[in-house]
Scaffold this active site. Sequence first.
Site, PDB file in Angstrom:
ATOM      1  N   MET B   1      67.802  75.446  89.402  1.00  0.00           N
ATOM      2  CA  MET B   1      67.849  76.899  89.245  1.00  0.00           C
ATOM      3  C   MET B   1      68.240  77.309  87.824  1.00  0.00           C
ATOM      4  SD  MET B   1      67.371  78.737  92.176  1.00  0.00           S
ATOM      5  CE  MET B   1      68.638  79.986  92.492  1.00  0.00           C
ATOM      6  N   CYS B   2      68.410  76.340  86.922  1.00  0.00           N
ATOM      7  CA  CYS B   2      68.632  76.660  85.505  1.00  0.00           C
ATOM      8  C   CYS B   2      70.088  77.030  85.169  1.00  0.00           C
ATOM      9  CB  CYS B   2      67.747  77.811  85.007  1.00  0.00           C
ATOM     10  SG  CYS B   2      66.019  77.657  85.461  1.00  0.00           S
ATOM     11  N   ARG B   3      70.416  76.842  83.911  1.00  0.00           N
ATOM     12  CA  ARG B   3      71.667  77.276  83.302  1.00  0.00           C
ATOM     13  C   ARG B   3      71.328  77.866  81.944  1.00  0.00           C
ATOM     14  NH1 ARG B   3      75.803  77.601  86.785  1.00  0.00           N
ATOM     15  NH2 ARG B   3      73.980  78.651  87.644  1.00  0.00           N
TER      16      ARG B   3
END
Lengths: 256, 256, 256, 256
Positions: B1-3
């Site tokens: 889900m990304c950072r």
Amino acid sequence: MCRWMAYAGEPVFVDELLFRPCHSLIEQSRRAHEAKTGVNADGFGVGWYGERAVPGVFRDIMPAWSDENLRALAHQVRTRLFLAHVRASTGSPTSRVNCHPFSGGRWLFVHNGQIGDFARVRRRLEALVPDELYAERQGATDSELVFLLMRANGLERDPVTATRTTLATILAAMKESGANAPLRFTACFTDGETIHACRFSSDDKPPTLYCGRTEGGWLVVSEPLDTEGARWTAVPPDHWVTLKGAGPVVEPFALH
Amino acid sequence: MCRWMAYAGEPVFVDELLFRPCHSLIEQSRRAHEAKTGVNADGFGVGWYGERAVPGVFRDIMPAWSDENLRALAHQVRTRLFLAHVRASTGSPTSRVNCHPFSGGRWLFVHNGQIGDFARVRRRLEALVPDELYAERQGATDSELVFLLMRANGLERDPVTATRTTLATILAAMKESGANAPLRFTACFTDGETIHACRFSSDDKPPTLYCGRTEGGWLVVSEPLDTEGARWTAVPPDHWVTLKGAGPVVEPFALH
Amino acid sequence: MCRWMAYAGEPVFVDELLFRPCHSLIEQSRRAHEAKTGVNADGFGVGWYGERAVPGVFRDIMPAWSDENLRALAHQVRTRLFLAHVRASTGSPTSRVNCHPFSGGRWLFVHNGQIGDFARVRRRLEALVPDELYAERQGATDSELVFLLMRANGLERDPVTATRTTLATILAAMKESGANAPLRFTACFTDGETIHACRFSSDDKPPTLYCGRTEGGWLVVSEPLDTEGARWTAVPPDHWVTLKGAGPVVEPFALH
Amino acid sequence: MCRWMAYAGEPVFVDELLFRPCHSLIEQSRRAHEAKTGVNADGFGVGWYGERAVPGVFRDIMPAWSDENLRALAHQVRTRLFLAHVRASTGSPTSRVNCHPFSGGRWLFVHNGQIGDFARVRRRLEALVPDELYAERQGATDSELVFLLMRANGLERDPVTATRTTLATILAAMKESGANAPLRFTACFTDGETIHACRFSSDDKPPTLYCGRTEGGWLVVSEPLDTEGARWTAVPPDHWVTLKGAGPVVEPFALH
């Protein structure tokens, strides 16, 4: 503007035809003779039919001449039907998703040409892709979009009619959008049994297309793979090639 | 889900904040603590503001931890405002065109979240992108599309309203399309002067968002870059962060 | 056989010189005029000096003409001294570790040419790299190895002598190894203050080298970046160029 | 520290074993259970035996989980023997030339482990590679070098002795060089007929090794591909596995 090749016939190791000829597609990636752009180094791809329900597809972003994976794969794969493509971008990024062949189910598609003024007509054409195919759009090329439209227009049932409908649709959309650059379409598609190729342009400069004979099979190519002139027959503009076991049949092709 | 992370303040070398902290974004690409997916290695990107009319953007497909170009660039670039992102794909290919930040004019955008059941709602949303932005669509992510819609909805004039309109539009389209998975949106966008960030979700699980102070400036991040708890403030769900010279202002954010 | 360029002078945005000229290095990557190989598309690199103790280096494997990261970076970076290189492999793989410029401390190095019959002489030359530099060998090119030898031979103290010693050493090793193909060396190295370039070959075909003037500075290049003949001076074979603030000084260079 | 797998048996499509098991090697690239590093995403490779004199090798730099080419290839290739590897770098760059399997003639090699303090001992070991193999060195890994030494030490004639000689040579060179970190070596090599695997370490922490049965053949793996405990047998430290048609034979292995 890209170069491509297609083979059907006795099972052959891909590298015999993709790498070995003196003016092979790999050589054409560096120095094509009959293309608008001599260098076709914006990615490449190969698609082949084996034992599976779907063809294998290998696409990558380096020039075809320097990719060791392509060389190794082409040395291993033995197949009775394959397509290969070397890309010269007409604007979209060098990315795997923009490389040919495009695939859907059992079908593969390679294209040399372009939809003129594509930016102007793109959204009108994308809106015509039906729901069930829309999710397959991964890149930004005109070629991928043409393939989706051809599938929507019945490619599986009747490739000639599907192509005719698609090209007419594109030309109509171009007209409505004020896209004046030509539509050029020298393309090839296959279901793994029959190879279909078309040489068409809305102006008088359709990209070149040739048929040729090899030891155990037949080739349809953008330009001859070697200098043995007798092996190769130029396909005239506005013609369609159908290639099955008995060799290529070349027929006139017109939109109407 | 990304950072992701964003910085504004005194000019700083990018690597001081991107690589050096003990739980830096680079470290989070391998082992994030507060993300649904601990590994965020499906490409990365950094965008920064220098002397030019448009920001610099560097995006690539390897994991952020192993890219020597990123390391070298981050060591050289000194800037008063930058964004960086490490990607965990929710389905689209690992390709530069699918990596954040997305850019348009002076604006940059990074996103952590997703449009639920995106395949169902994609065409409906793409149809809403106006003509003048349509050609900028290069990949297949929901994030790039959200950014185009936000620009269409007046991001430059009023970011809060543009975001509100865009999220409401997406939710309406999802409803019409029968897309039931949640819309999650913890995102950041900037014109190079002000950083805007939003923490929102249609369910009760909006991805995390924090504000933090550094020596000469301020950070807005997906999760803290180190374990000095006092430095970091969690932004509650349904809140909006505006960051300018005087530090971040956190306010409630609701669609209606 | 590669093409390269070097600039020193007033701070300039890299793209002004790397992309904008009509026969820019980017254009040369596709179509060089004076190189053995017209296509130089086996990777590229740029190195520049900014505020840090070491120069920035950005190298990648796609053709220079299609890399968006290169374009974006060159648009942002403003520098008083940079080198750039487009590669045509003489055998080693297209890999970042094989791309120029090579770097060590404050030094950068780009090379056009080759050690003839390199496979025969490689181990003899690698054995001459001293312990403290040996770990820096990352790829398989002759160029990287030449740079390590030059550093071992005192490049930092006296570039001319280091080059002379290195080339003599290579020629001796080639002789002992029965390597008969020529040693060609049109190369450039810099510590960020002075640009040194050398045009040498063991046969009569040293790759071309030119000096040129630009608005605020000076260029040393493989071939002219445009057709304004008056701007460019060909450097004769067996000559050495030293470029500092006052412009290039061209002097004879011989091994003995 | 890497994870790998090897299969021999009835011809099988590679993806059946590489992708499908619940704790497949692809899953291990993201989340290995028994490795020092859970994430093994610094490149991958697969090598297989088909109809050609040499095996096919496909290596690339993205994480194994996101590479569409790997997925497509594994779906097409049917083989009676293959190796696959996912890499966690111990220092050298993520580059195709540093990815496993390494190949030479009919042999393939994958490795999990490291030569401790490799930078100290590297040149001493490279000097031991004989002339005829020296040119094959393309990258900078300890693993590639170990394979070259094993080939030099008679891998083709007697793998156990070649391994014993090579490991003893490495340990001696480490001692002379003052390299104190351990030598760890859980590796696999094959000529396409027999799979050889070794679990060895100079300390008491040799990377794990298992044998397992599948429907039509046998597996040798870094860690089990699923949770059906009964299928898998742990190979003890200091043991050697020989796998032919009749199943794996596990024997003690010692340097002296």
